[in-house]
Design an enzyme around this catalytic site. Sequence first.
Site, PDB file in Angstrom:
ATOM      1  N   ASN A   1      -3.257 -11.314  -8.229  1.00 54.99           N
ATOM      2  CA  ASN A   1      -2.374 -10.283  -7.938  1.00 54.99           C
ATOM      3  C   ASN A   1      -1.253 -10.550  -9.241  1.00 54.99           C
ATOM      4  O   ASN A   1      -0.041 -10.015  -9.194  1.00 54.99           O
ATOM      5  CB  ASN A   1      -1.557  -9.860  -6.908  1.00 54.99           C
ATOM      6  CG  ASN A   1      -2.665  -9.776  -5.535  1.00 54.99           C
ATOM      7  OD1 ASN A   1      -3.671  -8.902  -6.005  1.00 54.99           O
ATOM      8  ND2 ASN A   1      -2.746 -10.350  -4.524  1.00 54.99           N
TER       9      ASN A   1
ATOM     10  N   HIS B   1      -0.331  -3.119   5.497  1.00 55.64           N
ATOM     11  CA  HIS B   1      -0.979  -4.339   5.519  1.00 55.64           C
ATOM     12  C   HIS B   1      -0.691  -5.308   6.620  1.00 55.64           C
ATOM     13  O   HIS B   1       0.005  -5.133   7.487  1.00 55.64           O
ATOM     14  CB  HIS B   1       0.168  -5.125   4.343  1.00 55.64           C
ATOM     15  CG  HIS B   1      -0.260  -6.496   3.952  1.00 55.64           C
ATOM     16  ND1 HIS B   1       0.224  -7.674   4.434  1.00 55.64           N
ATOM     17  CD2 HIS B   1      -1.300  -6.714   3.071  1.00 55.64           C
ATOM     18  CE1 HIS B   1      -0.105  -8.665   3.929  1.00 55.64           C
ATOM     19  NE2 HIS B   1      -1.145  -8.397   3.279  1.00 55.64           N
TER      20      HIS B   1
ATOM     21  N   GLU C   1       3.420   1.745   2.358  1.00 51.33           N
ATOM     22  CA  GLU C   1       3.502   0.860   1.294  1.00 51.33           C
ATOM     23  C   GLU C   1       3.676   1.766   0.170  1.00 51.33           C
ATOM     24  O   GLU C   1       3.297   2.997   0.124  1.00 51.33           O
ATOM     25  CB  GLU C   1       2.318   0.053   1.281  1.00 51.33           C
ATOM     26  CG  GLU C   1       1.892  -0.912   2.421  1.00 51.33           C
ATOM     27  CD  GLU C   1       0.698  -1.359   2.290  1.00 51.33           C
ATOM     28  OE1 GLU C   1      -0.131  -1.755   1.331  1.00 51.33           O
ATOM     29  OE2 GLU C   1       0.233  -1.955   3.296  1.00 51.33           O
TER      30      GLU C   1
ATOM     31  N   SER D   1      -2.621  -2.004  -0.743  1.00 48.75           N
ATOM     32  CA  SER D   1      -2.954  -3.246  -1.524  1.00 48.75           C
ATOM     33  C   SER D   1      -4.458  -3.052  -1.503  1.00 48.75           C
ATOM     34  O   SER D   1      -5.020  -3.974  -2.440  1.00 48.75           O
ATOM     35  CB  SER D   1      -2.332  -4.330  -0.180  1.00 48.75           C
ATOM     36  OG  SER D   1      -3.152  -4.309   0.793  1.00 48.75           O
TER      37      SER D   1
ATOM     38  N   ASP E   1       7.078  -1.019   1.692  1.00 47.37           N
ATOM     39  CA  ASP E   1       6.804  -2.361   1.267  1.00 47.37           C
ATOM     40  C   ASP E   1       6.304  -2.167  -0.019  1.00 47.37           C
ATOM     41  O   ASP E   1       5.237  -1.333  -0.461  1.00 47.37           O
ATOM     42  CB  ASP E   1       5.563  -2.879   2.160  1.00 47.37           C
ATOM     43  CG  ASP E   1       5.073  -4.144   1.801  1.00 47.37           C
ATOM     44  OD1 ASP E   1       5.313  -4.598   0.632  1.00 47.37           O
ATOM     45  OD2 ASP E   1       4.316  -4.751   2.531  1.00 47.37           O
TER      46      ASP E   1
ATOM     47  N   HIS F   1       2.963  -4.374  -4.107  1.00 49.60           N
ATOM     48  CA  HIS F   1       2.342  -4.239  -5.343  1.00 49.60           C
ATOM     49  C   HIS F   1       2.872  -3.524  -6.368  1.00 49.60           C
ATOM     50  O   HIS F   1       2.241  -2.982  -7.428  1.00 49.60           O
ATOM     51  CB  HIS F   1       0.733  -3.784  -5.036  1.00 49.60           C
ATOM     52  CG  HIS F   1       0.115  -4.673  -4.403  1.00 49.60           C
ATOM     53  ND1 HIS F   1      -0.661  -5.674  -4.667  1.00 49.60           N
ATOM     54  CD2 HIS F   1       0.005  -4.904  -2.817  1.00 49.60           C
ATOM     55  CE1 HIS F   1      -1.436  -6.398  -3.804  1.00 49.60           C
ATOM     56  NE2 HIS F   1      -0.639  -5.972  -2.464  1.00 49.60           N
TER      57      HIS F   1
HETATM   58  C1  PLP Z   1       0.658  -9.599  -0.091  1.00 44.89           C
HETATM   59  C2  PLP Z   1       1.234  -8.590   0.793  1.00 44.89           C
HETATM   60  C3  PLP Z   1       2.300  -8.794   1.704  1.00 44.89           C
HETATM   61  C4  PLP Z   1       2.514 -10.214   1.822  1.00 44.89           C
HETATM   62  O1  PLP Z   1       3.313 -11.216   0.658  1.00 44.89           O
HETATM   63  P1  PLP Z   1       3.081 -12.493   0.616  1.00 44.89           P
HETATM   64  O2  PLP Z   1       4.361 -12.843  -0.521  1.00 44.89           O
HETATM   65  O3  PLP Z   1       1.796 -12.990  -0.265  1.00 44.89           O
HETATM   66  O4  PLP Z   1       3.209 -13.087   1.887  1.00 44.89           O
HETATM   67  C5  PLP Z   1       2.937  -7.899   2.144  1.00 44.89           C
HETATM   68  N1  PLP Z   1       2.685  -6.658   2.105  1.00 44.89           N
HETATM   69  C6  PLP Z   1       1.743  -6.326   1.251  1.00 44.89           C
HETATM   70  C7  PLP Z   1       1.283  -4.916   1.092  1.00 44.89           C
HETATM   71  C8  PLP Z   1       1.033  -7.372   0.633  1.00 44.89           C
HETATM   72  O5  PLP Z   1      -0.045  -6.748  -0.318  1.00 44.89           O
END
Ligand code: PLP
Length: 386
Positions: free
Chosen positions: A54, A140, A186, A190, A215, A218
Amino acid sequence: MTRRSGTDLGSPDPQQELADLSEAGLLRTLKPLDSPTGPRVMRDGRELWNFASNDYLGLATDPELAEAFIEGVRKYGAGSAASRLVCGTLPPHHLLEEALAAAKGTQAALVFSSGFATAVGSLPALAGKDDVLVLDKLCHASLIDGARLSGATIRVFPHNDTTKLARLLENIRAKQPAARVIVITESVFSMDGDLCPLTELIELKDRHGALLFLDEAHAFGVLGPRGMGLAAELGVKDRVDFQMGTFSKAAGLAGGYLATTTAWRDLLVNRARSFVYSTAPPPALAHAAMTSLERITSSDGDHRRKQLRENIAVLSAGHPSPVIPVLLGGNEAALEAAARLETRGFLVPAIRYPTVPRGTARLRISVSAAHPPDAVAALASEISPM
Ligand SMILES: *Cc1c(COP(=O)(O)O)cnc(C)c1O
């Protein structure tokens, strides 16, 4: 799949569970890399183009960021030694939060040791048993676990379905006019790489007196002016109550954050258990994250985002994010496609249940600004017959 099938009552032997996973094409194993991460990696003695990470801007192996990390260690030592509430908070965490809030245009921000810790710490701090959390179906795992830990009532709406969400919010309000209701979604999903309908979600949550938890894992570094995410891109950041994100993806490091108002931040400092009861991340990490934030918001960041958009367009014209799924359905089909791409020199992961719903196994291509355009074009010609 039955848990603990084939074992005596209470037997702790995990072999049967592993065999069940393997039988269903769902067994996961750790495969060592023989090189650092980067656009090109070594695995099993082969060099592969890495479309699995990523690291959207290519910052994870950036020399300036590595230097900042080293400088942070020299300045502050290796560890932070305690929770920030216990010993006093070290300058880099605080400085990072101020810089992040300024870049995000929020009153405040709070950093956590990971994005996962941010979600599982903050959601139970924001909602309890009298409240309602309303999640997109494709949220997620960290958001789902955070919601479960909160003890709040959990409601789920079909992915990006604002009609169903509107109905759900009406029902909730009819029954629980006084509850705290938080819609959780989100900005870039993801495993699908599509965007949420943010403007409509904001209108809905406002109409029903709910809050919005977004969230941006990404999207941070990738979308919007200076890479500040989807809410910034659409000019609606003041209407999103909680902007979550992580320094582990485009920012190239590790560590999660929540950007919000000062009052909500202060509440999290008191109540988010993954913050209160966990040792602060290494100060050098926060120090390096400041350099990463500077890079993301600079003209170099703009240049990398432009390169990233061009690379995305080679694989999928008009696609809105660097996460590009190739849906295959069955677990074995996805595993075989990934194995075939590996023989052709490309590392692209097969994603299976429970990361995605059953029957929707896929390849997940993640594109980076660090990929040379001809490597992206070569992958495009490999996947076009799929
Ligand atoms: C990767 C991810 C997380 C977690 O983040 P980390 O810093 O890797 O623990 C949370 N939410 C989403 C949508 C993600 O893709």
